[in-house]
Design a protein around this motif. Structure first.
Motif, PDB file in Angstrom:
ATOM      1  N   ASP A  10     -10.706  10.835   2.052  1.00  0.00           N
ATOM      2  CA  ASP A  10     -10.356  12.252   2.056  1.00  0.00           C
ATOM      3  C   ASP A  10      -8.896  12.428   1.655  1.00  0.00           C
ATOM      4  OD1 ASP A  10     -12.887  13.034   2.978  1.00  0.00           O
ATOM      5  OD2 ASP A  10     -12.283  12.656   5.078  1.00  0.00           O
ATOM      6  N   VAL A  11      -8.607  13.554   1.028  1.00  0.00           N
ATOM      7  CA  VAL A  11      -7.214  13.891   0.763  1.00  0.00           C
ATOM      8  C   VAL A  11      -6.537  14.142   2.105  1.00  0.00           C
ATOM      9  CG1 VAL A  11      -5.654  15.561  -0.290  1.00  0.00           C
ATOM     10  CG2 VAL A  11      -7.752  14.894  -1.480  1.00  0.00           C
TER      11      VAL A  11
ATOM     12  N   MET B 132      -4.229   1.315   3.125  1.00  0.00           N
ATOM     13  CA  MET B 132      -4.180   2.334   2.084  1.00  0.00           C
ATOM     14  C   MET B 132      -4.322   3.731   2.690  1.00  0.00           C
ATOM     15  SD  MET B 132      -3.738   2.348  -1.224  1.00  0.00           S
ATOM     16  CE  MET B 132      -2.753   3.841  -1.292  1.00  0.00           C
ATOM     17  N   VAL B 133      -5.236   3.874   3.636  1.00  0.00           N
ATOM     18  CA  VAL B 133      -5.430   5.166   4.304  1.00  0.00           C
ATOM     19  C   VAL B 133      -4.159   5.570   5.051  1.00  0.00           C
ATOM     20  CG1 VAL B 133      -6.688   6.348   6.151  1.00  0.00           C
ATOM     21  CG2 VAL B 133      -7.933   4.959   4.479  1.00  0.00           C
ATOM     22  N   GLN B 134      -3.551   4.624   5.749  1.00  0.00           N
ATOM     23  CA  GLN B 134      -2.327   4.917   6.489  1.00  0.00           C
ATOM     24  C   GLN B 134      -1.188   5.273   5.545  1.00  0.00           C
ATOM     25  OE1 GLN B 134      -1.909   5.004  10.032  1.00  0.00           O
ATOM     26  NE2 GLN B 134      -0.124   6.112   9.222  1.00  0.00           N
TER      27      GLN B 134
ATOM     28  N   LEU C 274      -7.723   2.151  -5.785  1.00  0.00           N
ATOM     29  CA  LEU C 274      -9.149   1.833  -5.666  1.00  0.00           C
ATOM     30  C   LEU C 274      -9.349   0.394  -5.186  1.00  0.00           C
ATOM     31  CD1 LEU C 274     -10.487   3.506  -8.940  1.00  0.00           C
ATOM     32  CD2 LEU C 274     -10.562   4.413  -6.603  1.00  0.00           C
ATOM     33  N   ARG C 275      -8.525  -0.492  -5.678  1.00  0.00           N
ATOM     34  CA  ARG C 275      -8.663  -1.902  -5.296  1.00  0.00           C
ATOM     35  C   ARG C 275      -8.383  -2.105  -3.810  1.00  0.00           C
ATOM     36  NH1 ARG C 275      -5.354  -6.861  -8.261  1.00  0.00           N
ATOM     37  NH2 ARG C 275      -6.299  -8.576  -7.096  1.00  0.00           N
ATOM     38  N   LEU C 276      -7.344  -1.466  -3.306  1.00  0.00           N
ATOM     39  CA  LEU C 276      -7.010  -1.613  -1.890  1.00  0.00           C
ATOM     40  C   LEU C 276      -8.003  -0.875  -0.996  1.00  0.00           C
ATOM     41  CD1 LEU C 276      -3.124  -1.227  -2.097  1.00  0.00           C
ATOM     42  CD2 LEU C 276      -4.415  -3.342  -1.716  1.00  0.00           C
ATOM     43  N   ALA C 277      -8.375   0.339  -1.404  1.00  0.00           N
ATOM     44  CA  ALA C 277      -9.322   1.115  -0.591  1.00  0.00           C
ATOM     45  C   ALA C 277     -10.709   0.491  -0.580  1.00  0.00           C
ATOM     46  CB  ALA C 277      -9.407   2.546  -1.113  1.00  0.00           C
ATOM     47  N   GLY C 278     -11.067  -0.215  -1.650  1.00  0.00           N
ATOM     48  CA  GLY C 278     -12.388  -0.824  -1.734  1.00  0.00           C
ATOM     49  C   GLY C 278     -12.399  -2.316  -1.442  1.00  0.00           C
ATOM     50  N   GLY C 279     -11.312  -2.830  -0.902  1.00  0.00           N
ATOM     51  CA  GLY C 279     -11.209  -4.264  -0.625  1.00  0.00           C
ATOM     52  C   GLY C 279     -11.640  -4.610   0.785  1.00  0.00           C
ATOM     53  N   THR C 280     -10.780  -5.277   1.520  1.00  0.00           N
ATOM     54  CA  THR C 280     -11.098  -5.672   2.888  1.00  0.00           C
ATOM     55  C   THR C 280     -10.899  -4.487   3.833  1.00  0.00           C
ATOM     56  OG1 THR C 280      -8.832  -6.335   3.391  1.00  0.00           O
ATOM     57  CG2 THR C 280     -10.269  -7.991   2.372  1.00  0.00           C
ATOM     58  N   ALA C 281     -11.368  -4.646   5.051  1.00  0.00           N
ATOM     59  CA  ALA C 281     -11.147  -3.599   6.050  1.00  0.00           C
ATOM     60  C   ALA C 281      -9.659  -3.381   6.283  1.00  0.00           C
ATOM     61  CB  ALA C 281     -11.842  -3.980   7.359  1.00  0.00           C
ATOM     62  N   GLU C 282      -8.880  -4.451   6.244  1.00  0.00           N
ATOM     63  CA  GLU C 282      -7.444  -4.331   6.468  1.00  0.00           C
ATOM     64  C   GLU C 282      -6.754  -3.626   5.298  1.00  0.00           C
ATOM     65  OE1 GLU C 282      -3.600  -4.740   8.198  1.00  0.00           O
ATOM     66  OE2 GLU C 282      -5.658  -4.580   8.945  1.00  0.00           O
TER      67      GLU C 282
ATOM     68  N   ALA D  93       0.828  -1.208   0.000  1.00  0.00           N
ATOM     69  CA  ALA D  93       0.000   0.000   0.000  1.00  0.00           C
ATOM     70  C   ALA D  93       0.861   1.256   0.000  1.00  0.00           C
ATOM     71  CB  ALA D  93      -0.943   0.004   1.203  1.00  0.00           C
ATOM     72  N   HIS D  94       1.970   1.249   0.745  1.00  0.00           N
ATOM     73  CA  HIS D  94       2.847   2.413   0.760  1.00  0.00           C
ATOM     74  C   HIS D  94       3.483   2.637  -0.617  1.00  0.00           C
ATOM     75  CE1 HIS D  94       2.492   2.430   5.143  1.00  0.00           C
ATOM     76  NE2 HIS D  94       3.053   3.624   5.114  1.00  0.00           N
ATOM     77  N   THR D  95       3.877   1.569  -1.281  1.00  0.00           N
ATOM     78  CA  THR D  95       4.436   1.715  -2.619  1.00  0.00           C
ATOM     79  C   THR D  95       3.395   2.279  -3.580  1.00  0.00           C
ATOM     80  OG1 THR D  95       6.162   0.029  -2.406  1.00  0.00           O
ATOM     81  CG2 THR D  95       5.288   0.410  -4.614  1.00  0.00           C
ATOM     82  N   ILE D  96       2.162   1.817  -3.468  1.00  0.00           N
ATOM     83  CA  ILE D  96       1.101   2.313  -4.350  1.00  0.00           C
ATOM     84  C   ILE D  96       0.800   3.784  -4.049  1.00  0.00           C
ATOM     85  CG2 ILE D  96      -1.347   2.094  -4.926  1.00  0.00           C
ATOM     86  CD1 ILE D  96       0.555   0.015  -6.225  1.00  0.00           C
ATOM     87  N   ALA D  97       0.772   4.164  -2.783  1.00  0.00           N
ATOM     88  CA  ALA D  97       0.546   5.569  -2.443  1.00  0.00           C
ATOM     89  C   ALA D  97       1.666   6.442  -3.010  1.00  0.00           C
ATOM     90  CB  ALA D  97       0.457   5.736  -0.925  1.00  0.00           C
TER      91      ALA D  97
END
Length: 279
Positions: free
Chosen positions: A240-241, A188-190, A175-183, A124-128
């Motif tokens: 949110d941004v 992704m948010v972090q 989108l895939r990570l943010a819309g996937g599981t709660a984890e 997730a950090h790499t994608i962000a």
């Protein structure tokens, strides 16, 4: 494409014509920067691409799925190609090769922004980081195509086509990570919150850009377009941004994040141990 596999970048065979056109462009009188300032500007762009390519290459054989080994490897190769063109052009000013600039400069001589020096972290950090980096680079190269320097315009014309795919890859995974599981959403948010402090440095104008009117792109002019794209992507998954602290930065002046030293140690070790070696 929500929930599906993220796309792999186009095969490099499809851009052979672009490579030849770029090589021809750089063979003429414009292959040498017109001034030390133009060389310095190309150097900072080349360093951004080089360090990000090195970072992404670490995912090969470590990505969460086989397709991502290929996708991230291809993105790294694209960025390495951008870095080679920019460093070759920059070094022509004082007779240094792309290898001289990549392997035989010390940390304080690099001019990459802090964003590109951030650790890969989890996926997730790499994608962000990719969402920010590719979004910024797409806007940069879009405008750099209109540079009054023919070589920089040619490099940008090739690079923007590839960076558009990099941005699409990052958007789809966000989108895939943010819309996937709660984890996956939590991660992704972090990741976005952790990466966001390094965004501001990308869009800061400085004296070098001021001196290169018509040649360089003024970073501040790209911010509104970048923000609009990122906000639209995050809104698709009700994110949110991020807001929060702004990192000091300083990479353009040779003041780097602590991670750059180890990155260079890994990247430069073979060339420095066997200087002048060829394969």
């Amino acid at each position: 494409m929500r929930g599906g596999a993220a796309p792999v970048t186009e095969p490099h065979a499809q851009i052979v014509v672009d490579e030849r056109m770029l090589a021809a462009e750089l063979q003429g009188d414009d292959a040498r920067p017109a001034s030390a300032d133009v060389a310095a500007y190309a150097l900072r762009l080349g360093d951004d691409a080089l360090i990000l390519a090195q970072q992404l290459s670490r995912w090969i054989a470590r990505a969460p799925e086989l397709e991502e080994d290929v996708a991230l490897g291809n993105i790294a190769l694209d960025l390495l190609g951008h870095a080679r063109s920019l460093l070759r052009f920059s070094g022509a000013y004082d007779g240094r090769s792309e290898d001289d600039l990549a392997y035989f400069r010390d940390e304080a001589e690099f001019r990459c922004a802090w964003l590109f020096e951030q650790d890969n972290g989890d996926f997730a950090h790499t994608i962000a980081r990719q969402l920010v980096a590719s979004g910024y680079l797409f806007e940069l190269y879009t405008d750099l195509q209109r540079s009054t320097d023919p070589a920089l315009a040619a490099i940008a014309g090739k690079a923007v086509k590839e960076v558009e795919y990099h941005r699409d890859h990052a958007v789809q995974w966000t989108l895939r990570l943010a819309g996937g599981t709660a984890e996956s959403r939590r991660r992704m948010v972090q990741a976005l919150a952790d990466i966001w402090p390094y965004v501001d440095e990308l869009f800061r104008d400085d004296d070098l850009v001021d001196r290169l009117g018509g040649v360089a792109v003024r970073p501040a002019t790209l911010r509104s377009r970048f923000d609009a794209v990122v906000a639209a992507v995050l809104a698709e998954e009700d994110l949110d941004v991020p807001a929060g602290p702004i990192a000091a930065g300083g990479g353009r002046a040779g003041r780097h994040f602590p991670t750059l030293g180890p990155i260079l140690a890994e990247m430069q070790s073979l060339a420095r141990r066997h200087p002048g070696a060829t394969w």
